[in-house]
Design a protein around this motif. Structure first.
Motif, short mmCIF file in Angstrom:
data_model
loop_
_atom_site.label_atom_id
_atom_site.label_comp_id
_atom_site.label_asym_id
_atom_site.label_seq_id
_atom_site.Cartn_x
_atom_site.Cartn_y
_atom_site.Cartn_z
N VAL A 387 -4.71 8.53 54.56
CA VAL A 387 -3.74 8.86 55.66
C VAL A 387 -3.75 10.37 55.96
O VAL A 387 -4.06 11.31 55.89
N TYR A 388 -3.57 10.48 58.46
CA TYR A 388 -4.00 11.71 58.40
C TYR A 388 -2.56 11.90 58.57
O TYR A 388 -1.82 12.07 60.09
N LEU A 389 -2.51 13.78 57.60
CA LEU A 389 -1.20 14.18 58.38
C LEU A 389 -1.46 15.41 59.11
O LEU A 389 -2.77 16.06 58.73
N ALA A 390 -0.48 16.36 59.78
CA ALA A 390 -1.04 17.52 60.46
C ALA A 390 -1.05 18.60 59.32
O ALA A 390 -0.62 18.48 58.01
N PRO A 391 -2.75 18.98 58.95
CA PRO A 391 -2.96 19.40 58.23
C PRO A 391 -2.89 21.33 57.94
O PRO A 391 -3.57 22.71 58.19
N SER A 392 -1.44 21.40 58.37
CA SER A 392 -0.23 23.14 57.38
C SER A 392 1.20 22.53 57.18
O SER A 392 1.21 21.29 57.59
N GLN A 393 1.16 23.30 55.59
CA GLN A 393 2.84 23.10 55.55
C GLN A 393 3.58 23.45 56.90
O GLN A 393 4.98 22.24 56.85
N PHE A 394 3.53 23.86 58.14
CA PHE A 394 4.33 24.37 58.70
C PHE A 394 4.29 23.17 60.12
O PHE A 394 4.34 23.87 61.47
N GLU A 395 4.02 22.00 60.24
CA GLU A 395 3.95 21.34 61.11
C GLU A 395 4.60 20.11 61.11
O GLU A 395 4.80 19.63 59.75
N ALA A 396 5.26 19.36 62.57
CA ALA A 396 5.93 18.52 62.10
C ALA A 396 5.14 16.97 62.08
O ALA A 396 3.98 17.63 62.26
N GLY A 397 5.49 16.16 61.68
CA GLY A 397 4.77 14.60 61.91
C GLY A 397 5.29 13.41 62.99
O GLY A 397 6.94 14.28 63.34
N PHE A 398 5.07 12.88 63.40
CA PHE A 398 5.21 11.78 64.12
C PHE A 398 5.13 10.71 63.79
O PHE A 398 3.66 10.28 63.65
N ILE A 399 6.27 9.70 64.31
CA ILE A 399 5.76 8.40 64.32
C ILE A 399 6.05 7.57 64.96
O ILE A 399 6.37 8.02 66.30
N SER A 400 4.85 7.01 65.67
CA SER A 400 4.29 5.94 67.25
C SER A 400 4.96 4.88 67.03
O SER A 400 5.60 4.40 66.18
N THR A 401 5.05 4.44 68.50
CA THR A 401 5.71 2.43 68.24
C THR A 401 4.15 1.95 67.68
O THR A 401 5.16 0.87 66.99
N ALA A 402 3.64 2.73 67.63
CA ALA A 402 2.30 1.82 66.86
C ALA A 402 2.08 2.03 65.50
O ALA A 402 1.52 1.06 64.77
N THR A 403 3.46 3.03 64.86
CA THR A 403 3.23 3.18 63.65
C THR A 403 3.59 1.92 62.81
O THR A 403 5.14 2.14 63.03
N THR A 404 3.62 0.89 62.16
CA THR A 404 4.13 -0.40 61.87
C THR A 404 5.07 -0.17 60.71
O THR A 404 4.85 1.33 60.49
#
Ligand SMILES: *Cc1c(COP(=O)(O)O)cnc(C)c1O
Length: 423
Positions: A387-404
């Motif tokens: 699972v690839y999350l932003a490498p910092s506590q101070f960043e947002a995450g994003f869902i794309s239409t390809a994220t099922t």
């Protein structure tokens, strides 16, 4: 070649091995995977590890990697040349899409990055008002131009101090700081000498911290009273939190709006716009200079146009993405609660954020109280399991239409396990 060797080789010739600092994984430890390709909701590294990607190039890829509608349009455009340095009808078409979605944006200009869009919008605000001072909020990021590289100081900060070496204090002394979601702190610094107040109306660069509705309405009111231009920096939230960004969420019309990320569909694009009366102060119509060799680049405009067209035609997708983001965040929250770990979450459309923090986060000071060590551990364990999350506590995450939905469920299963061993 593996990630470890690729990183070592990169570090020999590229500063820190990366071309944007957070990519170096400094705040979470470990080494960054080197990417060989993207596929829908996945990133694949050079060791053929496959990750569910919640970064999506830091926001731009709302349709995921390799969306065929975007790629086909780009391939077609490439066959006609990469750049002309002369006007195309494409630029007008993209501007018209934006103007239709945001009726208060009558005119705009395209640039090549979010940084450039904000820097230009600030210059325009100063040129239009004839005032020098600007107000920004602690913890809001507006790109890396000199006068905006001023962040949180101590509580009583009024005049800003640069938070990067190489920025003369003279350059940042016109940058006044206020606290996010705190209208009194704005009243303390605004006056008729202030050209503009710039804000991320849905802040995504100190983790995800949306602004309170009343605060934002009051901000609109008091800036108008003093002839101060209000700038919404929607480089991240535009076409992300909602099709109409913060304007869609709050219904507030800013004097200037800046865009980036999604508007380029994965290519380097930024834009800023507002009322004609303001924008006409820009050269060649007015005295505020602004230019760019590759501005409005046809390939970048094509990727942006193809992306925006899909979003406009399928505006219901924001609800779908929000449902997925909510499912993800409520799952994380449930695991944290079970393990007695302080945890805060937020969701706005396709954006999500979480803090290892026992208290509600509504400004930069609150965000800084988060447990970054625990975040680092969480990040590392999630990455190890794909699972690839932003490498910092101070960043947002994003869902794309390809994220099922299946990818969300898989992520939750992994997170369940990771939370169990976190403390
Ligand atoms: C990403 C971002 C910027 C800077 O954009 P770049 O394209 O990285 O220069 C500016 N403002 C906000 C709100 C952003 O999220």
């Amino acid at each position: 070649m593996g990630n470890q060797i690729a990183f070592e080789e990169a570090k020999k010739v590229i500063v820190g091995g990366v071309n944007s600092p957070v990519r170096a994984f400094g705040s979470v430890g470990g080494i960054p995977p080197f990417i060989s390709r993207g596929e829908g909701g996945y990133l694949i590294d050079i060791e053929e590890n496959r990750y569910i990607d919640f970064v999506q190039s830091w926001g731009p890829l709302i349709l995921g990697h390799t969306d065929e509608r975007v790629l086909d349009a780009v391939k077609d455009a490439v066959s006609r040349g990469l750049s002309y340095g002369a006007p195309t009808e494409l630029e007008t078409e993209v501007a018209n899409i934006v103007a239709t979605l945001f009726p208060h944006i009558e005119k705009m200009r395209f640039v090549s990055s979010g940084t450039e869009a904000v820097m230009s919008a600030i210059r325009l605000a100063r040129g239009f008002t004839g005032r020098d001072n600007i107000v920004k909020f602690e913890g809001n990021y507006h790109g890396h131009s000199d006068s905006l590289l001023v962040k949180a100081g101590s509580g009583a900060t009024t005049f800003g101090k640069p938070s990067s070496a190489g920025v003369p204090e003279d350059f940042s002394k016109h940058t006044l700081l206020a606290k996010y979601n705190n209208i009194e702190s704005v009243k303390d610094v605004i006056s008729e000498e202030v050209a503009c107040v710039i804000i991320e109306p849905i802040a995504g660069n100190m983790g995800l911290v949306p602004s309170d509705k009343e605060f934002l309405h009051e901000l609109r009111k008091i800036t108008k009273e003093k002839g101060i231009l209000l700038i919404f920096d929607e480089v991240m939230s535009g076409f992300r939190a909602d099709l109409r960004g913060a304007y869609g969420v709050y219904g507030i019309e800013a004097d200037l709006v800046t865009f980036g990320k999604v508007i380029g569909g994965g290519m380097p694009v930024g834009a800023f716009g507002g009322r004609a009366e303001v924008l006409d102060h820009l050269s060649p119509n007015g005295a505020v200079y602004q230019a760019g060799t590759l501005s409005g680049n046809p390939i970048a405009m094509t990727a942006g146009k193809a992306t925006l067209e899909v979003l406009v035609k399928n505006s219901k997708l924001y609800k779908v993405l929000e449902t997925r983001a909510n499912r993800l965040m409520s799952g994380f929250e449930e695991f944290a609660k079970r393990e007695d770990i302080g945890f805060q979450t937020a969701v706005r459309g396709s954006m999500f954020g979480f803090f290892f923090n026992s208290e509600k986060v509504s400004n930069f000071d609150d965000a800084l109280k988060s447990d970054t060590e625990m975040f680092g551990k969480f990040h590392k364990e999630m990455l190890k399991r794909g699972v690839y999350l932003a490498p910092s506590q101070f960043e947002a995450g994003f869902i794309s239409t390809a994220t099922t939905d299946a990818m969300i469920e898989e992520t939750l299963k992994i997170a369940d396990e990771v939370f169990t061993n976190l403390k």
